[in-house]
Scaffold this motif. Structure first.
Motif, PDB file in Angstrom:
ATOM      1  N   PRO A 187     -19.041  -3.898 -13.468  1.00  0.00           N
ATOM      2  CA  PRO A 187     -18.423  -5.127 -13.999  1.00  0.00           C
ATOM      3  C   PRO A 187     -17.169  -4.838 -14.823  1.00  0.00           C
ATOM      4  N   THR A 188     -16.931  -3.548 -15.168  1.00  0.00           N
ATOM      5  CA  THR A 188     -15.781  -3.182 -16.002  1.00  0.00           C
ATOM      6  C   THR A 188     -14.632  -2.615 -15.173  1.00  0.00           C
ATOM      7  N   LEU A 189     -14.663  -2.807 -13.870  1.00  0.00           N
ATOM      8  CA  LEU A 189     -13.657  -2.231 -12.979  1.00  0.00           C
ATOM      9  C   LEU A 189     -12.247  -2.703 -13.372  1.00  0.00           C
ATOM     10  N   THR A 190     -11.328  -1.749 -13.503  1.00  0.00           N
ATOM     11  CA  THR A 190      -9.947  -2.089 -13.854  1.00  0.00           C
ATOM     12  C   THR A 190      -9.183  -2.580 -12.625  1.00  0.00           C
ATOM     13  N   LYS A 191      -8.002  -3.130 -12.855  1.00  0.00           N
ATOM     14  CA  LYS A 191      -7.164  -3.627 -11.766  1.00  0.00           C
ATOM     15  C   LYS A 191      -6.763  -2.486 -10.825  1.00  0.00           C
ATOM     16  N   ASP A 192      -6.401  -1.333 -11.388  1.00  0.00           N
ATOM     17  CA  ASP A 192      -6.025  -0.173 -10.562  1.00  0.00           C
ATOM     18  C   ASP A 192      -7.215   0.326  -9.746  1.00  0.00           C
ATOM     19  N   ALA A 193      -8.394   0.366 -10.386  1.00  0.00           N
ATOM     20  CA  ALA A 193      -9.596   0.820  -9.677  1.00  0.00           C
ATOM     21  C   ALA A 193      -9.949  -0.150  -8.553  1.00  0.00           C
ATOM     22  N   GLN A 194      -9.770  -1.451  -8.785  1.00  0.00           N
ATOM     23  CA  GLN A 194     -10.040  -2.450  -7.747  1.00  0.00           C
ATOM     24  C   GLN A 194      -9.100  -2.259  -6.561  1.00  0.00           C
ATOM     25  N   GLN A 195      -7.855  -1.900  -6.839  1.00  0.00           N
ATOM     26  CA  GLN A 195      -6.891  -1.659  -5.769  1.00  0.00           C
ATOM     27  C   GLN A 195      -7.335  -0.483  -4.899  1.00  0.00           C
ATOM     28  N   LEU A 196      -7.809   0.585  -5.529  1.00  0.00           N
ATOM     29  CA  LEU A 196      -8.307   1.740  -4.770  1.00  0.00           C
ATOM     30  C   LEU A 196      -9.585   1.387  -4.017  1.00  0.00           C
ATOM     31  N   LEU A 197     -10.442   0.585  -4.649  1.00  0.00           N
ATOM     32  CA  LEU A 197     -11.663   0.143  -3.975  1.00  0.00           C
ATOM     33  C   LEU A 197     -11.319  -0.656  -2.720  1.00  0.00           C
ATOM     34  N   ASP A 198     -10.322  -1.512  -2.804  1.00  0.00           N
ATOM     35  CA  ASP A 198      -9.910  -2.305  -1.640  1.00  0.00           C
ATOM     36  C   ASP A 198      -9.455  -1.395  -0.496  1.00  0.00           C
ATOM     37  N   GLN A 199      -8.749  -0.309  -0.823  1.00  0.00           N
ATOM     38  CA  GLN A 199      -8.304   0.647   0.193  1.00  0.00           C
ATOM     39  C   GLN A 199      -9.503   1.340   0.839  1.00  0.00           C
ATOM     40  N   LEU A 200     -10.450   1.760  -0.009  1.00  0.00           N
ATOM     41  CA  LEU A 200     -11.647   2.420   0.517  1.00  0.00           C
ATOM     42  C   LEU A 200     -12.474   1.455   1.343  1.00  0.00           C
ATOM     43  N   LEU A 201     -12.603   0.231   0.873  1.00  0.00           N
ATOM     44  CA  LEU A 201     -13.384  -0.780   1.577  1.00  0.00           C
ATOM     45  C   LEU A 201     -12.784  -1.083   2.947  1.00  0.00           C
ATOM     46  N   PHE A 202     -11.470  -1.093   3.029  1.00  0.00           N
ATOM     47  CA  PHE A 202     -10.781  -1.306   4.302  1.00  0.00           C
ATOM     48  C   PHE A 202     -11.208  -0.240   5.316  1.00  0.00           C
ATOM     49  N   ARG A 203     -11.277   1.002   4.870  1.00  0.00           N
ATOM     50  CA  ARG A 203     -11.695   2.104   5.750  1.00  0.00           C
ATOM     51  C   ARG A 203     -13.173   1.972   6.136  1.00  0.00           C
ATOM     52  N   ILE A 204     -13.990   1.655   5.150  1.00  0.00           N
ATOM     53  CA  ILE A 204     -15.424   1.527   5.418  1.00  0.00           C
ATOM     54  C   ILE A 204     -15.685   0.425   6.439  1.00  0.00           C
ATOM     55  N   GLN A 205     -15.030  -0.696   6.283  1.00  0.00           N
ATOM     56  CA  GLN A 205     -15.231  -1.814   7.210  1.00  0.00           C
ATOM     57  C   GLN A 205     -14.759  -1.483   8.616  1.00  0.00           C
ATOM     58  N   ALA A 206     -13.685  -0.684   8.722  1.00  0.00           N
ATOM     59  CA  ALA A 206     -13.206  -0.251  10.033  1.00  0.00           C
ATOM     60  C   ALA A 206     -14.241   0.641  10.714  1.00  0.00           C
ATOM     61  N   VAL A 207     -14.868   1.521   9.937  1.00  0.00           N
ATOM     62  CA  VAL A 207     -15.908   2.411  10.475  1.00  0.00           C
ATOM     63  C   VAL A 207     -17.150   1.609  10.850  1.00  0.00           C
ATOM     64  N   GLN A 208     -17.573   0.694   9.968  1.00  0.00           N
ATOM     65  CA  GLN A 208     -18.769  -0.110  10.217  1.00  0.00           C
ATOM     66  C   GLN A 208     -18.599  -0.991  11.448  1.00  0.00           C
ATOM     67  N   ARG A 209     -17.416  -1.579  11.570  1.00  0.00           N
ATOM     68  CA  ARG A 209     -17.133  -2.456  12.708  1.00  0.00           C
ATOM     69  C   ARG A 209     -17.202  -1.676  14.018  1.00  0.00           C
ATOM     70  N   ALA A 210     -16.676  -0.459  14.002  1.00  0.00           N
ATOM     71  CA  ALA A 210     -16.671   0.365  15.208  1.00  0.00           C
ATOM     72  C   ALA A 210     -18.083   0.737  15.637  1.00  0.00           C
ATOM     73  N   LYS A 211     -18.961   0.986  14.663  1.00  0.00           N
ATOM     74  CA  LYS A 211     -20.333   1.373  14.986  1.00  0.00           C
ATOM     75  C   LYS A 211     -21.097   0.247  15.668  1.00  0.00           C
ATOM     76  N   LYS A 212     -20.674  -0.991  15.398  1.00  0.00           N
ATOM     77  CA  LYS A 212     -21.362  -2.146  15.974  1.00  0.00           C
ATOM     78  C   LYS A 212     -20.746  -2.593  17.294  1.00  0.00           C
ATOM     79  N   SER A 213     -19.696  -1.889  17.748  1.00  0.00           N
ATOM     80  CA  SER A 213     -18.961  -2.340  18.930  1.00  0.00           C
ATOM     81  C   SER A 213     -18.778  -1.230  19.952  1.00  0.00           C
ATOM     82  N   LYS A 214     -18.522  -1.625  21.187  1.00  0.00           N
ATOM     83  CA  LYS A 214     -18.209  -0.709  22.280  1.00  0.00           C
ATOM     84  C   LYS A 214     -16.947  -1.188  22.992  1.00  0.00           C
TER      85      LYS A 214
END
Length: 285
Positions: A187-214
Motif C-alpha cells: 500500500p506504500t508503493l511510490t510513483k516510481d515503483a508503480q512505474q516499474l511495476l507497470d513495466q514488469l506487469l506488461f511483460r508478465i501479461q504477455a507471457v501469461q497470454r501466450a501460455k493460454k494461446s496457440k
C-alpha cells in the motif's frame, strides 16, 4: 530510479515457478547458494528470498514493493495489500479433512470437534459463516498427523494432489478456498515503483497470454475463406496468404487453449485442411 523490490518464497515449488516466470519475462537472475538478496542485471529489480509466512507483513510495512505469494496466505494473514495479477500456477485448495472411516454429511459434523490447522483465521471465518463452533488447534507444520495421534478429529490444510491426505489415512470433505500464486503490491508503493511495476506487469501479461494461446496455420479453398474466418477467434482478423496451388490460401491466427479442440473440429467441418498448431512464446497486444 531505485530498483523495484520483489519478494519470492525462499524455497519450494512456488520459488521455482516464480523464478521461471521472471526468466520468461527476460529477467536474468544470478544468485549464489544461500544468497537472500539479488540485484538483477537487466531490469531495475531486487529480489528478496523470504519465508513465505513473512511476506504479507513485509508487503504491508513497505519493506518490499511487490511479491509473488500464495493467495491463501494473503487471505489468512489479513494484511492491507492489493492483488494486481493472478498468475495461474502453484494452484491448491484449502480444505477440511477427516479420517477415511468417518462419515461426514455436511459442515455441521465439526460442531464441537477439534480441528488442527495452520490457517486459523480462514477456518474461523468459514465456521462462523456456517454457524459452527469448533476447538481450533494451531499447528505450524505436519498438520496431517494430528488425527492419528489423537490431537484432533479433523484438519484444515492445503491440498494439492491429495496424496499427502491419502498417505495419512485422511479424506477431503469441504473445499473452503481455491488458491493460486498472485502478484501483490504494498500500500506504500511510490510513483516510481508503480512505474516499474507497470513495466514488469506488461511483460508478465504477455507471457501469461501466450501460455493460454496457440498460433494456428491452416490451408483452405478460397471459396471457404469467409466461412472458416468466421469460426476463428482472432485478435482482429486472420492473416490470409495465397498458396502456390491455385484457388487455395493459408490462414494464420491465434486460438485460446481452452477453445482448441472445439474450434479445430468446426474448422475441419468448414473445409480447413493441413492444420498446424504452434506454441507462442510471448504475446504483446
Amino acid at each position: 530510479m531505485k530498483p523495484l523490490k520483489i519478494a519470492i518464497q525462499k524455497s519450494g515449488r512456488l520459488n521455482e515457478d516464480s523464478l521461471r516466470l521472471l526468466k520468461d519475462c527476460g529477467i536474468s537472475v544470478d544468485n549464489g547458494r544461500d544468497q537472500l538478496k539479488v540485484t538483477v542485471r537487466n531490469f531495475p529489480l531486487e529480489i528478496y528470498y523470504l519465508r513465505n509466512s513473512d511476506i504479507p507483513q513485509y508487503l504491508e510495512d513497505g519493506v518490499i514493493d511487490i511479491a509473488i505469494v500464495g493467495e491463501n496466505l494473503l487471505i489468512e494473514k489479513e494484511k492491507n495489500v492489493t492483488v494486481v495479477e493472478r498468475l495461474g500456477f502453484s494452484k491448491c485448495r484449502v480444505s477440511l479433512a477427516v479420517p477415511k472411516g468417518v462419515e461426514v454429511k455436511d459442515i455441521h459434523y465439526f460442531e464441537g470437534k477439534k480441528i488442527a490447522t495452520s490457517y486459523p483465521n480462514t477456518l474461523k471465518t468459514y465456521l462462523d459463516k456456517n454457524n459452527v463452533t469448533a476447538d481450533l488447534h494451531v499447528i505450524s507444520g505436519s498438520v496431517e498427523i494430528a488425527p492419528n495421534i489423537g490431537l484432533a478429529e479433523g484438519i484444515f490444510d492445503i491440498v494439492s494432489s491429495g496424496s499427502t491426505l491419502f498417505k495419512n489415512g485422511l479424506k477431503e470433505t469441504q473445499v473452503v478456498l481455491k488458491s493460486e500464486a498472485v502478484l501483490a503490491k504494498s500500500p506504500t508503493l511510490t510513483k516510481d515503483a508503480q512505474q516499474l511495476l507497470d513495466q514488469l506487469l506488461f511483460r508478465i501479461q504477455a507471457v501469461q497470454r501466450a501460455k493460454k494461446s496457440k498460433y494456428i496455420l491452416l490451408n483452405v479453398p478460397n471459396d471457404k475463406i469467409e466461412a472458416v474466418s468466421s469460426i476463428l477467434p482472432v485478435l482482429k482478423s486472420p492473416t490470409i496468404l495465397p498458396l502456390a496451388k491455385e484457388g487455395w490460401s493459408s490462414l494464420h491466427s491465434v486460438i485460446e487453449e481452452n477453445q482448441f479442440w472445439e474450434v479445430i473440429d468446426q474448422l475441419k467441418l468448414a473445409g480447413a485442411e493441413d492444420l498446424l498448431i504452434v506454441p507462442i512464446d510471448k504475446m504483446v497486444l
